[in-house]
Scaffold this motif. Structure first.
Motif, PDB file in Angstrom:
ATOM      1  N   THR A 268       0.841  -1.188   0.000  1.00 12.48           N
ATOM      2  CA  THR A 268       0.000   0.000   0.000  1.00 12.48           C
ATOM      3  C   THR A 268       0.873   1.234   0.000  1.00 12.48           C
ATOM      4  O   THR A 268       1.754   1.382   0.832  1.00 12.48           O
ATOM      5  CB  THR A 268      -0.903   0.029   1.252  1.00 12.48           C
ATOM      6  OG1 THR A 268      -1.750  -1.092   1.224  1.00 12.48           O
ATOM      7  CG2 THR A 268      -1.747   1.282   1.296  1.00 12.48           C
TER       8      THR A 268
ATOM      9  N   TYR B  45      -3.983  -1.460   6.947  1.00 14.06           N
ATOM     10  CA  TYR B  45      -2.688  -1.062   6.392  1.00 14.06           C
ATOM     11  C   TYR B  45      -1.512  -1.915   6.845  1.00 14.06           C
ATOM     12  O   TYR B  45      -0.372  -1.615   6.511  1.00 14.06           O
ATOM     13  CB  TYR B  45      -2.442   0.421   6.684  1.00 14.06           C
ATOM     14  CG  TYR B  45      -3.511   1.269   6.040  1.00 14.06           C
ATOM     15  CD1 TYR B  45      -3.682   1.258   4.660  1.00 14.06           C
ATOM     16  CD2 TYR B  45      -4.382   2.024   6.796  1.00 14.06           C
ATOM     17  CE1 TYR B  45      -4.685   1.994   4.060  1.00 14.06           C
ATOM     18  CE2 TYR B  45      -5.381   2.772   6.206  1.00 14.06           C
ATOM     19  CZ  TYR B  45      -5.529   2.760   4.836  1.00 14.06           C
ATOM     20  OH  TYR B  45      -6.516   3.481   4.240  1.00 14.06           O
TER      21      TYR B  45
ATOM     22  N   ARG C  69      -7.001  -7.012   2.483  1.00 14.59           N
ATOM     23  CA  ARG C  69      -7.297  -5.581   2.530  1.00 14.59           C
ATOM     24  C   ARG C  69      -8.716  -5.264   2.054  1.00 14.59           C
ATOM     25  O   ARG C  69      -9.427  -4.471   2.671  1.00 14.59           O
ATOM     26  CB  ARG C  69      -6.265  -4.805   1.725  1.00 14.59           C
ATOM     27  CG  ARG C  69      -6.339  -3.318   1.965  1.00 14.59           C
ATOM     28  CD  ARG C  69      -5.102  -2.595   1.484  1.00 14.59           C
ATOM     29  NE  ARG C  69      -4.007  -2.922   2.395  1.00 14.59           N
ATOM     30  CZ  ARG C  69      -2.797  -3.290   1.989  1.00 14.59           C
ATOM     31  NH1 ARG C  69      -2.510  -3.371   0.712  1.00 14.59           N
ATOM     32  NH2 ARG C  69      -1.861  -3.573   2.873  1.00 14.59           N
TER      33      ARG C  69
END
Length: 140
Positions: free
Chosen positions: A8, A77, A85
């Protein structure tokens, strides 16, 4: 150097999501504390609000809601949970939507600035989570 596909990028959108989730978590912790203080210091108001057991139940819900925001935002995260996710994001959206619905169902027309302000924060959180999910799908 390129990032792995499931990494991410932590930019402004992710920071905004974390700030909004933290703000609503802090609001719910505050409400839990206020509810506990009311039970301890205002017996007449406590009785009028359904008694200590009812208010204790609501205080626990406030604390659990705050915990849910914190845990799900951190999990969203964590690199180790990157493959989950999308599921975590939907769980955070569901928690936030349930919180909004519960507020209007339980408040019974007794709106206040803290409640309405927090609902605005929660709607913004949902919007940003949806935007983030769409961006993630476009770049996958």
């Amino acid at each position: 150097m390129t990032l792995p596909r499931n990494a991410t990028r932590f930019g402004a959108l992710q920071i905004a999501i974390c700030v909004l989730a933290a703000a609503t978590a802090v609001c719910h912790i505050y409400l839990g504390v206020v509810t506990h203080v009311m039970v301890a210091t205002q017996p007449e108001a406590t009785a009028a609000a359904g008694g200590a057991a009812a208010l204790g139940f609501f205080a626990a819900l406030f604390y659990l809601d705050a915990l849910g925001y914190i845990v799900l935002t951190v999990a969203l995260y964590l690199p180790a949970l990157a493959r989950f996710r999308r599921l975590i994001r939907w769980a955070l959206i569901a928690l936030t939507a349930a919180t909004i619905i519960a507020y209007f169902a339980l408040i019974q027309g007794h709106y206040d600035a803290i409640g309405i302000g927090n609902k605005i924060v929660e709607v913004a959180l949902i919007v940003l989570l949806v935007v983030e999910g769409r961006r993630e799908r476009l770049h996958a």
